[in-house]
Design an enzyme around this catalytic site. Structure first.
Site, short mmCIF file in Angstrom:
data_model
loop_
_atom_site.label_atom_id
_atom_site.label_comp_id
_atom_site.label_asym_id
_atom_site.label_seq_id
_atom_site.Cartn_x
_atom_site.Cartn_y
_atom_site.Cartn_z
N PHE A 147 0.96 -0.81 0.01
CA PHE A 147 -0.08 0.24 -0.29
C PHE A 147 0.68 1.46 -0.17
O PHE A 147 2.12 1.22 1.09
CB PHE A 147 -0.81 0.14 1.35
CG PHE A 147 -1.91 1.04 1.64
CD1 PHE A 147 -3.26 1.21 0.75
CD2 PHE A 147 -2.12 2.52 2.37
CE1 PHE A 147 -3.26 2.55 0.63
CE2 PHE A 147 -2.67 3.22 2.56
CZ PHE A 147 -3.69 3.26 1.60
N ASN A 159 -3.20 2.26 10.28
CA ASN A 159 -3.45 2.29 8.86
C ASN A 159 -4.25 1.16 9.20
O ASN A 159 -3.65 0.73 7.90
CB ASN A 159 -2.79 2.65 8.31
CG ASN A 159 -3.74 3.63 7.22
OD1 ASN A 159 -4.73 3.86 7.12
ND2 ASN A 159 -2.34 4.31 6.37
N PRO A 160 -5.62 0.82 9.20
CA PRO A 160 -6.12 -0.27 8.66
C PRO A 160 -6.77 -0.89 7.29
O PRO A 160 -7.13 0.15 6.48
CB PRO A 160 -7.18 -1.12 9.81
CG PRO A 160 -7.45 0.56 10.29
CD PRO A 160 -6.58 1.45 10.56
#
Length: 303
Positions: free
Chosen positions: A94, A194-195
């Site tokens: 990510f 920060n899922p």
């Protein structure tokens, strides 16, 4: 420009910006300059003074073509800025976003307020290591554990930790696993995460879908991972420990409701990003004889 003269980098950048604008890139001028700096091997502010090599035009045309196809800028350059860090990124991990820097700053402040020689910090779903490495570099006295399920993302986190010389323990694990770091239950001072939190949708910018799906999306309402991680984080926290969660700008009330439902958590508080949107919720673990409290009640879900 005279017919016989070769276009300057500045002129090529202007031309590239037009190409990127036509492709729908949100920031075509900025991206055109950053791509030129990448090809030239200079800082963005030095682009106008650089002397391009003979293959500049071909190499620049190729990266502009890739960006016009909506390949993320960071995948092309191989890096993403995050606060004072420059993190290696690419397919399989990510890309950290600027708004998460606010959560990183919150975590640094919380660690700074811990009255211990070695505060214990856990980053759930570390990805590139952005949050964990920010804490580790700014608070070198802390012990920082970064949890990540994806092998590809863990490799990026390791590379980034080595690049900045930070001491971070990178652990393979699922942020929703009730047995995660069971040996540390009740001992962690700060849990930050920060899922994945984006509701399943096909309506976002094309670049978003270049990130690993499992690192972005979290069920129809964007809450699947958050529901699973809250009891894990609550169990890890020491009395008085702090929890910070990033979430979608539509789910602040839902996240607060989940935190309020956990009797071991208190001081449930929303935080805003720079655009004034509620994007984070923080809470703390109750201490002995401390009643729970909620200065920011969650919105009612009834009609």
């Amino acid at each position: 420009m005279r017919p016989s003269s070769r276009p300057s980098p500045r002129e090529r950048i202007a031309e590239a910006a037009r190409t990127l604008a036509e492709a729908g890139v949100p920031t075509p001028g900025v991206d055109a300059r950053l791509l030129a700096a990448h090809v030239l091997g200079v800082a963005p502010l030095e682009v106008g003074f650089a002397q391009p090599a003979g293959d500049f035009e071909a190499r620049y045309a190729e990266v502009v073509r890739r960006r016009a196809a909506r390949e993320p800028l960071q995948h092309i350059t191989g890096s993403a800025p995050f606060g004072l860090l420059d993190l290696a990124v690419g397919p399989g991990v990510f890309i950290p976003r600027p708004e998460t820097e606010l959560l990183a700053e919150w975590a640094v402040r919380e660690v700074g307020g811990v009255d211990k020689l070695q505060p214990l910090v856990v980053d759930l779903g570390t990805g590139t290591g952005a949050l964990a490495l920010t804490v580790a570099t700014r608070c070198p006295h802390a012990r920082v554990i970064a949890v990540e399920k994806s092998p590809a993302a863990r490799e990026y986190a390791r590379r980034n930790a080595e690049a900045v010389g930070a001491r971070v323990e990178i652990v393979a694990g699922d942020m929703t696993d009730p047995q995660l770091l069971s040996e540390l239950r009740g001992r962690v001072d700060v849990v930050v995460t920060n899922p994945p939190y984006v509701p399943e949708t096909g309506e976002l910018d094309p670049e978003v879908y270049r990130d690993p799906h499992e690192a972005v999306f979290s069920g129809a309402d964007g809450m699947r991972e958050i529901r699973g991680l809250i009891p894990v984080a609550s169990g890890l926290l020491a009395p008085g420990g702090a929890l910070g969660i990033e979430h979608d700008d539509t789910t602040s009330g839902a996240v607060r409701s989940l935190l309020l439902a956990d009797a071991s958590l208190t001081a449930v508080t929303p935080l805003e990003d720079l655009a004034g949107r509620q994007r984070f919720v923080t809470a703390s673990k109750v201490t002995a004889n401390q009643p729970t409290e909620d200065p920011w009640p969650a919105p009612s879900t009834t009609a």
